[in-house]
Design a protein around this motif. Structure first.
Motif, PDB file in Angstrom:
ATOM      1  N   LEU A  20      83.708  18.202  22.840  1.00 10.50           N
ATOM      2  CA  LEU A  20      83.255  17.937  24.189  1.00 10.50           C
ATOM      3  C   LEU A  20      81.742  17.910  24.149  1.00 10.50           C
ATOM      4  CD1 LEU A  20      85.669  20.278  26.172  1.00 10.50           C
ATOM      5  CD2 LEU A  20      85.981  17.903  25.515  1.00 10.50           C
ATOM      6  N   VAL A  21      81.162  16.755  24.380  1.00  8.31           N
ATOM      7  CA  VAL A  21      79.752  16.558  24.098  1.00  8.31           C
ATOM      8  C   VAL A  21      78.995  16.176  25.361  1.00  8.31           C
ATOM      9  CG1 VAL A  21      78.067  15.226  22.779  1.00  8.31           C
ATOM     10  CG2 VAL A  21      80.263  15.828  21.744  1.00  8.31           C
ATOM     11  N   SER A  22      77.899  16.839  25.591  1.00  8.35           N
ATOM     12  CA  SER A  22      76.936  16.409  26.595  1.00  8.35           C
ATOM     13  C   SER A  22      75.570  16.395  25.933  1.00  8.35           C
ATOM     14  CB  SER A  22      76.909  17.361  27.793  1.00  8.35           C
ATOM     15  OG  SER A  22      78.146  17.373  28.457  1.00  8.35           O
ATOM     16  N   SER A  23      74.961  15.246  25.840  1.00  2.00           N
ATOM     17  CA  SER A  23      73.632  15.129  25.255  1.00  2.00           C
ATOM     18  C   SER A  23      72.892  14.056  26.030  1.00  2.00           C
ATOM     19  CB  SER A  23      73.715  14.753  23.778  1.00  2.00           C
ATOM     20  OG  SER A  23      72.425  14.651  23.224  1.00  2.00           O
ATOM     21  N   ALA A  24      71.900  14.443  26.778  1.00  2.00           N
ATOM     22  CA  ALA A  24      71.282  13.493  27.695  1.00  2.00           C
ATOM     23  C   ALA A  24      69.902  13.984  28.088  1.00  2.00           C
ATOM     24  CB  ALA A  24      72.160  13.323  28.933  1.00  2.00           C
ATOM     25  N   ASN A  25      69.276  13.275  29.034  1.00  2.00           N
ATOM     26  CA  ASN A  25      67.981  13.734  29.510  1.00  2.00           C
ATOM     27  C   ASN A  25      68.174  14.859  30.521  1.00  2.00           C
ATOM     28  OD1 ASN A  25      68.527  12.593  32.076  1.00  2.00           O
ATOM     29  ND2 ASN A  25      67.742  10.605  31.398  1.00  2.00           N
ATOM     30  N   PHE A  26      67.074  15.435  30.942  1.00  2.00           N
ATOM     31  CA  PHE A  26      67.115  16.625  31.790  1.00  2.00           C
ATOM     32  C   PHE A  26      67.954  16.419  33.039  1.00  2.00           C
ATOM     33  CE2 PHE A  26      65.430  18.915  35.458  1.00  2.00           C
ATOM     34  CZ  PHE A  26      65.538  20.222  35.037  1.00  2.00           C
ATOM     35  N   SER A  27      67.731  15.327  33.764  1.00  2.00           N
ATOM     36  CA  SER A  27      68.351  15.153  35.074  1.00  2.00           C
ATOM     37  C   SER A  27      69.856  14.968  35.006  1.00  2.00           C
ATOM     38  CB  SER A  27      67.715  13.965  35.805  1.00  2.00           C
ATOM     39  OG  SER A  27      67.902  12.769  35.077  1.00  2.00           O
ATOM     40  N   GLU A  28      70.388  14.592  33.845  1.00  2.00           N
ATOM     41  CA  GLU A  28      71.829  14.443  33.715  1.00  2.00           C
ATOM     42  C   GLU A  28      72.529  15.789  33.520  1.00  2.00           C
ATOM     43  OE1 GLU A  28      73.295  10.741  31.581  1.00  2.00           O
ATOM     44  OE2 GLU A  28      71.275  10.938  30.764  1.00  2.00           O
ATOM     45  N   LEU A  29      71.852  16.741  32.915  1.00  2.00           N
ATOM     46  CA  LEU A  29      72.468  18.023  32.598  1.00  2.00           C
ATOM     47  C   LEU A  29      71.980  19.170  33.471  1.00  2.00           C
ATOM     48  CD1 LEU A  29      72.283  17.931  28.679  1.00  2.00           C
ATOM     49  CD2 LEU A  29      74.261  17.408  30.119  1.00  2.00           C
ATOM     50  N   PHE A  30      70.727  19.101  33.926  1.00  2.00           N
ATOM     51  CA  PHE A  30      70.072  20.228  34.579  1.00  2.00           C
ATOM     52  C   PHE A  30      69.442  19.800  35.906  1.00  2.00           C
ATOM     53  CE2 PHE A  30      69.983  21.123  30.039  1.00  2.00           C
ATOM     54  CZ  PHE A  30      70.348  22.462  29.973  1.00  2.00           C
ATOM     55  N   GLU A  31      69.027  20.828  36.657  1.00  2.00           N
ATOM     56  CA  GLU A  31      68.271  20.591  37.882  1.00  2.00           C
ATOM     57  C   GLU A  31      67.362  21.788  38.136  1.00  2.00           C
ATOM     58  OE1 GLU A  31      71.225  20.066  40.839  1.00  2.00           O
ATOM     59  OE2 GLU A  31      72.086  22.073  40.600  1.00  2.00           O
ATOM     60  N   PRO A  32      66.196  21.562  38.765  1.00  2.00           N
ATOM     61  CA  PRO A  32      65.332  22.700  39.109  1.00  2.00           C
ATOM     62  C   PRO A  32      66.068  23.667  40.021  1.00  2.00           C
ATOM     63  CG  PRO A  32      64.166  20.613  39.359  1.00  2.00           C
ATOM     64  CD  PRO A  32      65.609  20.273  39.156  1.00  2.00           C
ATOM     65  N   SER A  33      65.847  24.961  39.808  1.00  2.00           N
ATOM     66  CA  SER A  33      66.578  25.956  40.588  1.00  2.00           C
ATOM     67  C   SER A  33      65.697  26.722  41.565  1.00  2.00           C
ATOM     68  CB  SER A  33      67.294  26.942  39.656  1.00  2.00           C
ATOM     69  OG  SER A  33      66.396  27.488  38.713  1.00  2.00           O
ATOM     70  N   TRP A  34      64.403  26.751  41.322  1.00  2.00           N
ATOM     71  CA  TRP A  34      63.500  27.392  42.279  1.00  2.00           C
ATOM     72  C   TRP A  34      62.070  26.926  42.022  1.00  2.00           C
ATOM     73  CZ3 TRP A  34      60.151  31.479  40.370  1.00  2.00           C
ATOM     74  CH2 TRP A  34      60.440  31.912  39.072  1.00  2.00           C
ATOM     75  N   ALA A  35      61.238  27.039  43.064  1.00  2.00           N
ATOM     76  CA  ALA A  35      59.825  26.626  43.004  1.00  2.00           C
ATOM     77  C   ALA A  35      59.687  25.185  42.508  1.00  2.00           C
ATOM     78  CB  ALA A  35      59.022  27.589  42.136  1.00  2.00           C
ATOM     79  N   LEU A  36      60.279  24.249  43.249  1.00  2.00           N
ATOM     80  CA  LEU A  36      60.257  22.850  42.845  1.00  2.00           C
ATOM     81  C   LEU A  36      58.842  22.300  42.704  1.00  2.00           C
ATOM     82  CD1 LEU A  36      63.260  23.196  43.632  1.00  2.00           C
ATOM     83  CD2 LEU A  36      63.186  20.873  44.541  1.00  2.00           C
ATOM     84  N   ASP A  37      57.885  22.853  43.455  1.00  2.00           N
ATOM     85  CA  ASP A  37      56.504  22.381  43.357  1.00  2.00           C
ATOM     86  C   ASP A  37      55.820  22.876  42.078  1.00  2.00           C
ATOM     87  OD1 ASP A  37      56.517  25.023  44.233  1.00  2.00           O
ATOM     88  OD2 ASP A  37      54.710  24.786  45.464  1.00  2.00           O
ATOM     89  N   HIS A  38      56.515  23.720  41.305  1.00  2.00           N
ATOM     90  CA  HIS A  38      55.988  24.188  40.024  1.00  2.00           C
ATOM     91  C   HIS A  38      56.751  23.571  38.845  1.00  2.00           C
ATOM     92  CE1 HIS A  38      53.807  26.932  42.539  1.00  2.00           C
ATOM     93  NE2 HIS A  38      53.306  27.619  41.532  1.00  2.00           N
ATOM     94  N   VAL A  39      57.522  22.535  39.129  1.00  2.00           N
ATOM     95  CA  VAL A  39      58.261  21.791  38.114  1.00  2.00           C
ATOM     96  C   VAL A  39      57.715  20.374  38.076  1.00  2.00           C
ATOM     97  CG1 VAL A  39      60.526  20.981  37.353  1.00  2.00           C
ATOM     98  CG2 VAL A  39      60.331  23.174  38.561  1.00  2.00           C
ATOM     99  N   ALA A  40      57.331  19.899  36.893  1.00  2.00           N
ATOM    100  CA  ALA A  40      56.730  18.570  36.775  1.00  2.00           C
ATOM    101  C   ALA A  40      57.400  17.791  35.652  1.00  2.00           C
ATOM    102  CB  ALA A  40      55.232  18.681  36.506  1.00  2.00           C
TER     103      ALA A  40
END
Length: 291
Positions: A20-40
């Motif tokens: 079972l494979v997931s290999s992708a860019n950030f937005s496909e697997l992850f998301e910011p969880s707090w302080a979105l203005d400190h994520v770039a």
């Protein structure tokens, strides 16, 4: 997704297994969880920023049971004293399981320390601290957690730095029944992170930035709607359906064992198993340990 593939993992070639494979860019697997203005976002890189207002973090969109997760991180450059950058897996609730990489910042010219910890059923206190054999702030390096029914392995650039072995037959608990999310964050911990809290964060050097790329998850995805028992059945197989259930994945091979012994002989700074002031009685999982 289920595919038939050839995988090179931990020095083993595994052919024709269902994975079972997931290999992708950030937005496909992850998301910011707090302080979105400190994520770039900077091309293929993600950056988390810490200043005297806030840190930041991100988490996986799904939870997983067994497999391997990897991310490449370039840690805060220069004077990073007081800061902690973490990469970890964790389940939910007070009786959660958790596998931690914590990178403890230091003053300019002093090496980063890496602290690993393992929580089982809500109980941690299994810290080890190591120095690294390179400067992790100068370039990206791969940090991985491998997890199956037999062992939890922490790896740095595919070199194992810690193994927690399943010793349930000796009455030692092992984390194998809770799906985990995958997370990272940066925050201020100058009450303990650098030289026991003696060196505080110098905010004149802010913002402190940790950079990420190479996001990879190769494991069994667990829907939130599925109960614990069904997830455990789905994600493990006595027939070797998954690569993490193969016999070769039950323990390190000889080369990896030598790598681990080298790391712990040359780079280990602290090991809870030998801390008799904290643990007058040796923790059960530490007994009869080969390293």
């Amino acid at each position: 997704m289920a595919i038939s593939c050839k995988i090179m993992l931990l020095g083993f070639c595994v052919f024709g297994l269902v994975s079972l494979v997931s290999s992708a860019n950030f937005s496909e697997l992850f998301e910011p969880s707090w302080a979105l203005d400190h994520v770039a976002y900077d091309g293929e890189q993600l950056k988390l920023k810490l200043d005297n207002y806030s840190g930041a973090g991100f988490g996986s969109k799904s939870k997983y049971m067994f497999g391997k997760t990897t991310v490449q991180i370039k840690l805060v450059e220069g004077d990073s004293a007081g800061t902690v950058t973490a990469f970890y897996m964790s389940s939910d609730g007070p009786n959660h399981n958790e596998f931690d990489f914590e990178f403890l910042g230091n003053t300019t010219g002093e090496p980063y320390l890496v602290q690993t910890n393992i929580y089982i059923n809500g109980v941690g206190n299994r810290e080890q601290r190591l120095s690294l054999w390179f400067d992790p702030s100068k370039d990206f390096h791969a940090y991985s957690i491998l997890w199956n029914q037999h062992q939890v392995v922490f790896l740095v650039d595919e070199t194992p730095i810690r193994v927690y072995t399943n010793k349930e037959k000796k009455g030692v608990p092992f984390p194998k029944d809770q799906a985990m999310g995958i997370y990272s964050s940066i925050w201020n911990a100058d009450d303990w992170a650098t030289q026991g809290g003696r060196v505080k964060t110098d905010w004149s050097h802010a913002p402190f930035v940790a950079s990420y790329k190479g996001f990879d998850i190769n494991g069994c995805e667990c829907p939130v709607s599925t109960n614990v028992v069904d997830n455990a059945k789905k994600c493990s197989s006595t027939q070797g359906k998954y690569w993490w259930d193969q016999p070769v994945m039950a323990e390190l091979n000889l080369h990896q064992s030598h790598q681990l012994m080298w790391v712990q002989a040359k780079h280990m700074i602290y090991d809870y198993c030998t801390d008799t002031s904290r643990f007058p009685v040796t923790p059960a999982e530490c007994e009869h340990r080969r390293w």
